[in-house]
Design a protein around this motif. Sequence first.
Motif, PDB file in Angstrom:
ATOM      1  N   HIS A   1       0.869  -1.179   0.000  1.00  8.77           N
ATOM      2  CA  HIS A   1       0.000   0.000   0.000  1.00  8.77           C
ATOM      3  C   HIS A   1       0.909   1.234   0.000  1.00  8.77           C
ATOM      4  CE1 HIS A   1      -3.647  -2.318   0.763  1.00  8.77           C
ATOM      5  NE2 HIS A   1      -3.022  -2.957   1.731  1.00  8.77           N
ATOM      6  N   GLY A   2       1.136   1.793  -1.177  1.00  6.45           N
ATOM      7  CA  GLY A   2       1.913   3.034  -1.238  1.00  6.45           C
ATOM      8  C   GLY A   2       3.377   2.872  -0.903  1.00  6.45           C
ATOM      9  N   PHE A   3       3.987   1.780  -1.338  1.00  3.38           N
ATOM     10  CA  PHE A   3       5.429   1.590  -1.139  1.00  3.38           C
ATOM     11  C   PHE A   3       5.960   0.871  -2.375  1.00  3.38           C
ATOM     12  CE2 PHE A   3       9.326  -0.283   0.626  1.00  3.38           C
ATOM     13  CZ  PHE A   3       9.853   0.812   1.292  1.00  3.38           C
TER      14      PHE A   3
ATOM     15  N   ASN B   1      12.761  10.521  -4.887  1.00  2.00           N
ATOM     16  CA  ASN B   1      11.842   9.910  -3.925  1.00  2.00           C
ATOM     17  C   ASN B   1      12.658   9.434  -2.732  1.00  2.00           C
ATOM     18  OD1 ASN B   1       9.852  10.291  -5.807  1.00  2.00           O
ATOM     19  ND2 ASN B   1       9.149   8.162  -5.818  1.00  2.00           N
TER      20      ASN B   1
ATOM     21  N   TYR C   1      12.595   6.883   0.760  1.00  3.30           N
ATOM     22  CA  TYR C   1      11.940   5.714   1.331  1.00  3.30           C
ATOM     23  C   TYR C   1      12.564   5.386   2.685  1.00  3.30           C
ATOM     24  CZ  TYR C   1      10.471   4.966  -3.537  1.00  3.30           C
ATOM     25  OH  TYR C   1       9.961   5.119  -4.797  1.00  3.30           O
TER      26      TYR C   1
ATOM     27  N   LYS D   1       4.899  13.441   1.182  1.00  2.00           N
ATOM     28  CA  LYS D   1       4.071  12.268   1.459  1.00  2.00           C
ATOM     29  C   LYS D   1       2.834  12.253   0.568  1.00  2.00           C
ATOM     30  CE  LYS D   1       5.396  11.702   6.322  1.00  2.00           C
ATOM     31  NZ  LYS D   1       4.921  11.704   7.726  1.00  2.00           N
TER      32      LYS D   1
ATOM     33  N   GLY E   1       3.465  11.142  -2.858  1.00  3.11           N
ATOM     34  CA  GLY E   1       4.031   9.803  -2.991  1.00  3.11           C
ATOM     35  C   GLY E   1       5.536   9.796  -3.139  1.00  3.11           C
ATOM     36  N   ARG E   2       6.177  10.917  -2.795  1.00  5.90           N
ATOM     37  CA  ARG E   2       7.639  10.983  -2.902  1.00  5.90           C
ATOM     38  C   ARG E   2       8.329  10.612  -1.592  1.00  5.90           C
ATOM     39  NH1 ARG E   2       9.655  16.522  -4.768  1.00  5.90           N
ATOM     40  NH2 ARG E   2      11.627  15.405  -4.461  1.00  5.90           N
TER      41      ARG E   2
ATOM     42  N   GLN F   1       7.821   7.677   1.126  1.00  2.00           N
ATOM     43  CA  GLN F   1       7.062   6.464   1.414  1.00  2.00           C
ATOM     44  C   GLN F   1       7.741   5.675   2.528  1.00  2.00           C
ATOM     45  OE1 GLN F   1       6.225   4.205  -2.172  1.00  2.00           O
ATOM     46  NE2 GLN F   1       5.905   6.064  -3.383  1.00  2.00           N
ATOM     47  N   GLN F   2       6.897   5.027   3.355  1.00  2.00           N
ATOM     48  CA  GLN F   2       7.430   4.289   4.495  1.00  2.00           C
ATOM     49  C   GLN F   2       6.859   2.881   4.561  1.00  2.00           C
ATOM     50  OE1 GLN F   2       7.968   6.936   8.213  1.00  2.00           O
ATOM     51  NE2 GLN F   2       6.218   7.869   7.190  1.00  2.00           N
ATOM     52  N   ASP F   3       7.710   1.950   4.932  1.00  2.00           N
ATOM     53  CA  ASP F   3       7.311   0.571   5.233  1.00  2.00           C
ATOM     54  C   ASP F   3       7.841   0.312   6.633  1.00  2.00           C
ATOM     55  OD1 ASP F   3       6.713  -2.103   5.355  1.00  2.00           O
ATOM     56  OD2 ASP F   3       8.259  -2.744   3.939  1.00  2.00           O
TER      57      ASP F   3
END
Length: 532
Positions: free
Chosen positions: A376-378, A481, A483, A522, A525-526, A528-530
């Motif tokens: 989801h968004g990563f 981007n 992450y 955020k 979408g630049r 992104q976090q997991d």
Amino acid sequence: MNQITPPPKIEIIPSSAPFSEAQRSWLNGFFAGLLSDATPLSAEQGAAVMEGAAGDGDDGEAPWHDQTMPMADRMKLAEGRPLRRRMMAAMAQQDCGQCGYDCHNYSEAIASKSEARLNLCVPGGKETARMLKALYEEIDKAPAAPSSAPAAAPAAPAVVAEPGRSRDNPIAATFLSRRLLNKKGSEKETWHIEFDLSGCGLDYVVGDSFGIFARNDVGLVDQIIALLGASHTTKVNGKTLREVLIDDVSLSPAPDSLFELISFITGGTTREKARALAQGEDPDGDAATLDVMAVLQKFSGVRPHPEAFVEALEPLQPRLYSISSSHNATPGKLSLTVDCVRYVINKRKRLGLASTFLAERINPGDELKVYVQKAHGFALPQDPRTPVIMIGPGTGVAPFRAFLLDRRATGAPGKNWLFFGHQRSDCDFFYADELNALKTSGLLTRLSLAWSRDGDKKFYVQDRMREVGRELWTWLAEGANIYVCGDAKRMAKDVERALVDIVAQFGARTTDEAVSFVGELKKQGRFQQDVY
């Protein structure tokens, strides 16, 4: 000269509607233009219109959607919101997918009664399950819809995901191998785990996670059976008690329903103590340490019937891990990077369910149930020319190893910068040969390292970020981007704070402007976090 009387101002949207004055004025004008003989709506009619147009009138914002925020703070922010929104605030806010949904959709499913299971949020654990249970009791207490309201459409039949694409429909994959990533002297135990997907035909994209259905440790199961005073061949639901305890139920942490069972079959102070634990209290100060075996030891004179005991336990949940390989680079293969969890409480060794299962309880060639959880968004940027900055200490490097392998396999020309850190450089540098080779080849443009135990002062990835803040800002200004993968409560928060400081210092912004800038990253979408 005749005086022209202006037409009466038509108030179609009532003042009680959830719009600003400017929005209400514009909407009134819009509808007035459409309806020359429009009749103003009463407040009740306006509310009914809003109910139909926007469900319950909620603005859709989720200020509690922050995995670092304590439950009490999240619930306070959700006060006064519709039940479905308060249910979302009770989730762990990780959007990890372990429940089979994201946080928003899981809460919507529970509120609409299309999902009856309240215990699927693995990161939220008992805290989330208890809050959802309390909130769920409000569903039937909610006022009934007006009789004039249109009948709800019948629920669509549940769509069964194709095999291997959902926790509810896993597929069998083959365990290939494991190798220890730490060297002698490390305080950690981290494994590179490989699976063969060629037999099941499952594929994935980098950024996705891999769901594992692990099995409980046989030694732990046999100790529990002994404490029950039962035979391991006792039949429960058509299987032996031993099989059920190994494959079907969770043995940690102890669920409230187990304490409820004990309170039903005991009396006196024992019943009072079990009842208190079932209600989330902590009469002896040990509630946080109680797994199923510890409960049986604590209430040593109590021996529930095996069937009732099993019914009181929670279903065994799958565990999700970030994928550390690329299907484009190695089709039919998948790898994980897994920290093994072992610890001691009251002189008894406790084991992480899935991590020790992968580290020692499964053998090459064995099959296990798995599924791919779509991210989801990563994900990597759609434009392969976009530079990427990756921050992943410890096992947080997993998806970034996948990103790098994928960009090499697809020939993506974008620059790549990896921040990696751990305790000690000589024994905790995961994938050192691979990463150094990628750097030598030019694919890995920059490799920034941080070791927290190599010197007198602890040094983390966020400290390294600050050291190279000017260059990091330049990459961001060029459209990179960024992450982050790893610990949500400490590392991710510290990294974001460092990023805000860098934007403020090198982007010539105030702190508030820097916070807004990172927020925009955020939204775009630049950033992104997991995190977990």
